[in-house]
Design a protein around this motif. Structure first.
Motif, short mmCIF file in Angstrom:
data_model
loop_
_atom_site.label_atom_id
_atom_site.label_comp_id
_atom_site.label_asym_id
_atom_site.label_seq_id
_atom_site.Cartn_x
_atom_site.Cartn_y
_atom_site.Cartn_z
N ARG A 130 25.01 87.68 60.89
CA ARG A 130 25.63 88.96 61.16
C ARG A 130 26.38 89.64 60.08
NH1 ARG A 130 26.93 87.87 67.48
NH2 ARG A 130 24.93 86.92 68.01
N PHE A 145 27.19 82.08 60.23
CA PHE A 145 28.17 81.08 60.93
C PHE A 145 27.07 80.07 61.81
CE2 PHE A 145 27.44 83.37 65.39
CZ PHE A 145 27.08 84.53 64.62
N ILE A 192 23.66 92.13 73.87
CA ILE A 192 22.33 91.05 74.41
C ILE A 192 21.83 91.83 75.64
CG2 ILE A 192 22.13 88.92 75.25
CD1 ILE A 192 22.96 89.07 72.24
N HIS A 269 29.90 82.47 75.00
CA HIS A 269 29.40 84.06 75.83
C HIS A 269 28.19 83.61 76.34
CE1 HIS A 269 29.68 88.46 75.56
NE2 HIS A 269 29.41 88.05 76.93
N GLY A 301 25.51 81.07 74.54
CA GLY A 301 26.20 80.97 73.02
C GLY A 301 27.33 80.29 73.11
N1 5CA Z 1 22.37 85.44 72.16
C1 5CA Z 1 23.60 85.42 72.78
C2 5CA Z 1 24.08 83.99 73.38
S1 5CA Z 1 23.24 82.90 72.73
C3 5CA Z 1 24.95 85.55 71.72
O1 5CA Z 1 24.33 85.64 70.58
N2 5CA Z 1 25.90 85.77 72.32
S2 5CA Z 1 27.26 86.19 71.35
O2 5CA Z 1 26.95 87.27 70.23
O3 5CA Z 1 28.35 86.22 72.05
O4 5CA Z 1 27.49 84.93 70.43
C4 5CA Z 1 27.77 83.66 70.76
C5 5CA Z 1 29.03 83.10 70.05
O5 5CA Z 1 29.05 82.99 68.93
C6 5CA Z 1 30.26 83.86 70.32
O6 5CA Z 1 30.89 83.53 71.61
C7 5CA Z 1 31.20 83.61 69.19
O7 5CA Z 1 32.04 82.33 69.47
C8 5CA Z 1 30.23 83.33 68.25
N3 5CA Z 1 30.08 84.01 67.15
C9 5CA Z 1 29.87 85.59 67.26
N4 5CA Z 1 29.54 86.19 66.17
C10 5CA Z 1 30.60 85.61 65.04
C11 5CA Z 1 30.98 85.44 63.79
N5 5CA Z 1 30.88 86.52 63.06
N6 5CA Z 1 31.62 84.42 63.23
C12 5CA Z 1 31.86 83.36 63.67
N7 5CA Z 1 31.40 82.99 65.22
C13 5CA Z 1 30.70 84.03 65.83
#
Ligand code: 5CA
Length: 425
Positions: A130, A145, A192, A269, A301
């Motif tokens: 991202r 990540f 999402i 999440h 996630g």
């Molecule tokens: N598709 C859904 C769930 S599978 C999803 O993408 N959820 S999320 O956007 O909340 O991301 C899931 C988890 O990834 C977050 O709770 C967080 O712990 C981790 N995450 C999200 N963005 C980052 C980032 N930029 N760096 C590190 N960890 C991250």
């Protein structure tokens, strides 16, 4: 590192750099050096075991996805600049996956046809990208990540809710095994989408979210969380917890004395979003009455690489990291105090071999360094148990056995040290 890196603003980032766990390769993108990689692997394995235990099946999807799939769900344009877009030599539009709802729904649609194959929960542990505007705090908010993402498929809403609850339980167990206290917070589904969502937060002053929650959360112990079931989820969901976007001081049901305000790091999440992806992408199964039904879905996630930083935020002191045993890169640090002393080195070598034979993951410090440097490094990298072999101890038939977390040190025989470590498997 000897010096404290100036670019790191928070303890976990500083400690990860100083301990040599990671090395930045470009903004928000890191290489995992041997020690960091061992911790990442340990966390990943606990996450995996709890997913498997909850009935999810592991698979592996690629990091690179086709733009076409994202056009079908309508998210290709919505995702904006956070998505890293790639054009291949044939001018085809690709992207580095920020998440996998589209890809998994497409796989499901082409392989599962009947209600008899449901329920199903598929997950993978894979790198995501991202293009965050402000990558910061090291692995905590990276651009690349590691995420565990699971996707559930059910015929009906009731089944989908069960799938959601199973993941909720798996998350409580996972975070407890990682030595963390996690607070589940009702959340906004955001990009999402969907109608039910919870974030799991670790309490730490350096967290990016402001949380408000019922003090009753603090009464749950790790032992209780390990025995989590649907009943406990119901109890927890009955307790107030909100991030600042949702918290409304005027209408908060928790009396002032009982309300806690802390910062949180979002480590997980979960989402229930019904047919949001199955409908546009044609993921339907035949029901028992022969109808085509769009499947009910959820996604779940866990930020695996973020957890490395989050665990350190929750567990360190002025000397360095204090790893919970479940994720420590090694269980024991074996310190040879006098490298130049043949007798001492022979004793330490012998003990190292015994530790290895007993399956105790051991980091053997056989460097030609001053004792002070060795002790400081063992504290910095946070190995749970330190076993020190010195010339005086060798003569007396004892080693120094230290608990990193409490600092408590005892003199015991090498056999006793081995027994203590081997038993605490
Ligand atoms: N598709 C859904 C769930 S599978 C999803 O993408 N959820 S999320 O956007 O909340 O991301 C899931 C988890 O990834 C977050 O709770 C967080 O712990 C981790 N995450 C999200 N963005 C980052 C980032 N930029 N760096 C590190 N960890 C991250």
């Amino acid at each position: 590192m000897k010096e404290t890196p100036t670019e790191a603003q928070i303890a976990s980032h500083r400690l990860m750099l100083r301990a040599g766990m990671i090395r930045q390769s470009s903004a928000g993108i890191y290489s995992w050096l041997p020690m960091g990689f061992r911790v990442l692997r340990n966390i990943e394995q606990i996450v995996r075991e709890e997913q498997d235990r909850a009935g999810a099946q592991e698979m592996l999807m690629p990091t690179i996805q086709s733009a076409e799939l994202w056009r079908k769900s309508g998210r290709y344009d919505d995702y904006g600049k956070e998505m890293l877009r790639i054009i291949d030599r044939g001018e085809r539009e690709l992207l580095y996956g920020p998440t996998n709802e589209e890809l998994i729904t497409d796989i499901f649609a082409s392989s599962v046809r009947s209600y008899r194959d449901l329920p199903k929960n598929l997950y993978h542990i894979q790198w995501k990208f991202r293009d965050e505007i402000r990558p910061r705090f090291g692995v905590m908010r990276g651009r690349e990540f590691l995420m565990k993402d699971a996707y559930s498929f059910d015929l009906e809403k009731e089944g989908a809710e069960q799938s959601y609850l199973k993941m909720f339980v798996a998350y409580l167990r996972t975070f407890a095994r990682l030595g963390l206290r996690a607070v589940p917070v009702q959340a906004d589904p955001g990009a999402i989408g969907g109608n039910m969502s919870h974030e799991f937060h670790i309490l730490a002053d350096t967290g990016e979210s402001d949380l408000y929650f019922d003090a009753a959360f603090e009464e749950y112990t790790a032992e209780q969380m390990l025995k989590a079931d649907f009943g406990m989820v119901k109890d927890l969901r009955g307790l107030y917890a909100a991030a600042d976007e949702k918290h409304d001081a005027a209408n908060c049901p928790v009396p002032d004395g009982q309300l806690r305000q802390r910062k949180g790091i979002e480590v997980g999440h979960i989402f229930y979003f019904g047919t949001k992806y199955s409908a546009p992408m044609g993921a339907a199964v035949t029901s028992s009455t022969g109808e085509q039904v769009n499947v009910e879905m959820g996604s779940y996630g866990i930020g695996v690489s973020r957890l490395v930083g989050a665990i350190i935020e929750a567990s360190h002191d002025e000397k360095g990291i204090i790893w919970p045993e479940s994720v420590a890169p090694w269980k024991a640090a074996l310190i040879n105090l006098r490298y130049g002393d043949a007798e001492c080195t022979a004793a330490a070598d012998g003990l190292y071999e015994k530790f290895q034979n007993a399956g105790v993951a051991t980091l053997y410090d056989d460097r030609d360094e001053r004792p002070g440097v060795k002790f400081a490094d063992a504290d910095l990298i946070g190995i749970p148990w330190h076993v020190t072999v010195g010339p005086r101890g060798v003569k007396a038939g004892v080693v120094e056995f230290k608990n990193r977390a409490t600092g408590e040190t005892v003199e015991i025989t090498p056999e006793a040290a081995l027994n203590r470590l081997a038993v605490k498997a």
